[in-house]
Scaffold this motif. Sequence first.
Motif, PDB file in Angstrom:
ATOM      1  N   PRO A  19       0.811  -1.226   0.000  1.00  0.00           N
ATOM      2  CA  PRO A  19       0.000   0.000   0.000  1.00  0.00           C
ATOM      3  C   PRO A  19       0.843   1.273   0.000  1.00  0.00           C
ATOM      4  O   PRO A  19       0.468   2.273  -0.610  1.00  0.00           O
ATOM      5  CB  PRO A  19      -0.816  -0.118   1.286  1.00  0.00           C
ATOM      6  CG  PRO A  19      -0.941  -1.586   1.500  1.00  0.00           C
ATOM      7  CD  PRO A  19       0.385  -2.158   1.040  1.00  0.00           C
ATOM      8  N   SER A  20       1.998   1.244   0.638  1.00  0.00           N
ATOM      9  CA  SER A  20       2.864   2.431   0.682  1.00  0.00           C
ATOM     10  C   SER A  20       3.421   2.799  -0.685  1.00  0.00           C
ATOM     11  O   SER A  20       3.885   3.921  -0.896  1.00  0.00           O
ATOM     12  CB  SER A  20       4.016   2.206   1.661  1.00  0.00           C
ATOM     13  OG  SER A  20       4.805   1.106   1.239  1.00  0.00           O
ATOM     14  N   GLU A  21       3.345   1.886  -1.640  1.00  0.00           N
ATOM     15  CA  GLU A  21       3.839   2.145  -2.994  1.00  0.00           C
ATOM     16  C   GLU A  21       2.799   2.810  -3.901  1.00  0.00           C
ATOM     17  O   GLU A  21       3.100   3.176  -5.026  1.00  0.00           O
ATOM     18  CB  GLU A  21       4.291   0.829  -3.641  1.00  0.00           C
ATOM     19  CG  GLU A  21       5.442   0.166  -2.914  1.00  0.00           C
ATOM     20  CD  GLU A  21       5.788  -1.182  -3.499  1.00  0.00           C
ATOM     21  OE1 GLU A  21       6.958  -1.356  -3.891  1.00  0.00           O
ATOM     22  OE2 GLU A  21       4.890  -2.050  -3.569  1.00  0.00           O
ATOM     23  N   ILE A  22       1.573   2.959  -3.411  1.00  0.00           N
ATOM     24  CA  ILE A  22       0.498   3.547  -4.205  1.00  0.00           C
ATOM     25  C   ILE A  22       0.477   5.053  -3.974  1.00  0.00           C
ATOM     26  O   ILE A  22       0.488   5.524  -2.842  1.00  0.00           O
ATOM     27  CB  ILE A  22      -0.871   2.937  -3.828  1.00  0.00           C
ATOM     28  CG1 ILE A  22      -0.842   1.415  -4.032  1.00  0.00           C
ATOM     29  CG2 ILE A  22      -1.987   3.592  -4.637  1.00  0.00           C
ATOM     30  CD1 ILE A  22      -2.057   0.704  -3.494  1.00  0.00           C
ATOM     31  N   THR A  23       0.429   5.804  -5.048  1.00  0.00           N
ATOM     32  CA  THR A  23       0.398   7.268  -4.966  1.00  0.00           C
ATOM     33  C   THR A  23      -0.979   7.759  -5.390  1.00  0.00           C
ATOM     34  O   THR A  23      -1.491   7.366  -6.434  1.00  0.00           O
ATOM     35  CB  THR A  23       1.464   7.898  -5.888  1.00  0.00           C
ATOM     36  OG1 THR A  23       2.742   7.371  -5.532  1.00  0.00           O
ATOM     37  CG2 THR A  23       1.470   9.404  -5.769  1.00  0.00           C
ATOM     38  N   PHE A  24      -1.577   8.602  -4.559  1.00  0.00           N
ATOM     39  CA  PHE A  24      -2.885   9.175  -4.852  1.00  0.00           C
ATOM     40  C   PHE A  24      -2.739  10.656  -5.161  1.00  0.00           C
ATOM     41  O   PHE A  24      -1.873  11.324  -4.614  1.00  0.00           O
ATOM     42  CB  PHE A  24      -3.827   8.995  -3.652  1.00  0.00           C
ATOM     43  CG  PHE A  24      -4.045   7.561  -3.292  1.00  0.00           C
ATOM     44  CD1 PHE A  24      -4.954   6.789  -3.997  1.00  0.00           C
ATOM     45  CD2 PHE A  24      -3.334   6.972  -2.265  1.00  0.00           C
ATOM     46  CE1 PHE A  24      -5.144   5.455  -3.676  1.00  0.00           C
ATOM     47  CE2 PHE A  24      -3.524   5.644  -1.936  1.00  0.00           C
ATOM     48  CZ  PHE A  24      -4.427   4.884  -2.638  1.00  0.00           C
ATOM     49  N   GLN A  25      -3.595  11.161  -6.045  1.00  0.00           N
ATOM     50  CA  GLN A  25      -3.590  12.584  -6.360  1.00  0.00           C
ATOM     51  C   GLN A  25      -4.269  13.321  -5.212  1.00  0.00           C
ATOM     52  O   GLN A  25      -5.494  13.296  -5.082  1.00  0.00           O
ATOM     53  CB  GLN A  25      -4.320  12.848  -7.670  1.00  0.00           C
ATOM     54  CG  GLN A  25      -3.608  12.267  -8.867  1.00  0.00           C
ATOM     55  CD  GLN A  25      -4.376  12.536 -10.139  1.00  0.00           C
ATOM     56  OE1 GLN A  25      -5.487  12.054 -10.288  1.00  0.00           O
ATOM     57  NE2 GLN A  25      -3.780  13.313 -11.020  1.00  0.00           N
ATOM     58  N   THR A  26      -3.463  13.977  -4.387  1.00  0.00           N
ATOM     59  CA  THR A  26      -3.994  14.604  -3.179  1.00  0.00           C
ATOM     60  C   THR A  26      -4.988  15.718  -3.473  1.00  0.00           C
ATOM     61  O   THR A  26      -5.846  16.005  -2.643  1.00  0.00           O
ATOM     62  CB  THR A  26      -2.858  15.145  -2.297  1.00  0.00           C
ATOM     63  OG1 THR A  26      -2.055  16.042  -3.081  1.00  0.00           O
ATOM     64  CG2 THR A  26      -1.989  14.007  -1.775  1.00  0.00           C
ATOM     65  N   ASP A  27      -4.933  16.322  -4.642  1.00  0.00           N
ATOM     66  CA  ASP A  27      -5.896  17.374  -4.959  1.00  0.00           C
ATOM     67  C   ASP A  27      -7.248  16.803  -5.389  1.00  0.00           C
ATOM     68  O   ASP A  27      -8.239  17.525  -5.468  1.00  0.00           O
ATOM     69  CB  ASP A  27      -5.347  18.312  -6.041  1.00  0.00           C
ATOM     70  CG  ASP A  27      -4.937  17.610  -7.324  1.00  0.00           C
ATOM     71  OD1 ASP A  27      -4.575  16.411  -7.260  1.00  0.00           O
ATOM     72  OD2 ASP A  27      -4.975  18.251  -8.380  1.00  0.00           O
ATOM     73  N   GLU A  28      -7.314  15.495  -5.643  1.00  0.00           N
ATOM     74  CA  GLU A  28      -8.565  14.868  -6.063  1.00  0.00           C
ATOM     75  C   GLU A  28      -9.080  13.816  -5.087  1.00  0.00           C
ATOM     76  O   GLU A  28     -10.223  13.410  -5.169  1.00  0.00           O
ATOM     77  CB  GLU A  28      -8.377  14.215  -7.435  1.00  0.00           C
ATOM     78  CG  GLU A  28      -8.109  15.204  -8.536  1.00  0.00           C
ATOM     79  CD  GLU A  28      -8.004  14.539  -9.897  1.00  0.00           C
ATOM     80  OE1 GLU A  28      -8.427  13.380 -10.037  1.00  0.00           O
ATOM     81  OE2 GLU A  28      -7.486  15.185 -10.814  1.00  0.00           O
ATOM     82  N   VAL A  29      -8.241  13.376  -4.180  1.00  0.00           N
ATOM     83  CA  VAL A  29      -8.603  12.298  -3.264  1.00  0.00           C
ATOM     84  C   VAL A  29      -8.659  12.837  -1.845  1.00  0.00           C
ATOM     85  O   VAL A  29      -7.671  13.332  -1.328  1.00  0.00           O
ATOM     86  CB  VAL A  29      -7.587  11.132  -3.344  1.00  0.00           C
ATOM     87  CG1 VAL A  29      -7.945  10.042  -2.356  1.00  0.00           C
ATOM     88  CG2 VAL A  29      -7.520  10.595  -4.763  1.00  0.00           C
ATOM     89  N   GLN A  30      -9.833  12.728  -1.229  1.00  0.00           N
ATOM     90  CA  GLN A  30      -9.997  13.214   0.140  1.00  0.00           C
ATOM     91  C   GLN A  30      -9.495  12.194   1.156  1.00  0.00           C
ATOM     92  O   GLN A  30      -8.847  12.543   2.125  1.00  0.00           O
ATOM     93  CB  GLN A  30     -11.459  13.533   0.421  1.00  0.00           C
ATOM     94  CG  GLN A  30     -11.700  14.071   1.818  1.00  0.00           C
ATOM     95  CD  GLN A  30     -13.171  14.358   2.059  1.00  0.00           C
ATOM     96  OE1 GLN A  30     -14.035  14.002   1.268  1.00  0.00           O
ATOM     97  NE2 GLN A  30     -13.456  15.002   3.156  1.00  0.00           N
ATOM     98  N   ALA A  31      -9.818  10.924   0.958  1.00  0.00           N
ATOM     99  CA  ALA A  31      -9.422   9.897   1.908  1.00  0.00           C
ATOM    100  C   ALA A  31      -9.395   8.534   1.229  1.00  0.00           C
ATOM    101  O   ALA A  31     -10.173   8.274   0.326  1.00  0.00           O
ATOM    102  CB  ALA A  31     -10.390   9.865   3.078  1.00  0.00           C
ATOM    103  N   VAL A  32      -8.505   7.682   1.714  1.00  0.00           N
ATOM    104  CA  VAL A  32      -8.390   6.323   1.202  1.00  0.00           C
ATOM    105  C   VAL A  32      -8.163   5.402   2.388  1.00  0.00           C
ATOM    106  O   VAL A  32      -7.389   5.724   3.289  1.00  0.00           O
ATOM    107  CB  VAL A  32      -7.192   6.182   0.229  1.00  0.00           C
ATOM    108  CG1 VAL A  32      -6.973   4.733  -0.153  1.00  0.00           C
ATOM    109  CG2 VAL A  32      -7.387   7.043  -0.989  1.00  0.00           C
ATOM    110  N   LYS A  33      -8.848   4.287   2.387  1.00  0.00           N
ATOM    111  CA  LYS A  33      -8.621   3.269   3.407  1.00  0.00           C
ATOM    112  C   LYS A  33      -8.673   1.917   2.720  1.00  0.00           C
ATOM    113  O   LYS A  33      -9.663   1.575   2.087  1.00  0.00           O
ATOM    114  CB  LYS A  33      -9.671   3.342   4.510  1.00  0.00           C
ATOM    115  CG  LYS A  33      -9.417   2.333   5.609  1.00  0.00           C
ATOM    116  CD  LYS A  33     -10.312   2.558   6.802  1.00  0.00           C
ATOM    117  CE  LYS A  33      -9.929   1.598   7.901  1.00  0.00           C
ATOM    118  NZ  LYS A  33     -10.637   1.871   9.144  1.00  0.00           N
TER     119      LYS A  33
END
Length: 73
Positions: A19-33
């Motif tokens: 999971p630490s290898e996954i990058t999310f677009q912080t300007d489009e993603v509010q939360a991920v679990k």
Amino acid sequence: MTDRQFFDCFVTRITGIQPSEITFQTDEVQAVKLVNVTEFEHMIKEKQIVDRRAFYEAIINYISHSNAAKNVV
């Protein structure tokens, strides 16, 4: 009343990635679990997430009938 909410839920089967290898677009993603099916069911039961029973049941059914040994929702 019409429900006009938008739900993003992604189900994927990827092996060999942390999971630490996954990058999310912080300007489009509010939360991920990231959770397994058991934790997802617990979250539903404890009302930790919005009540969308039919939607969640479809996801759980899809994952439960897959051949993946480890499932993440």
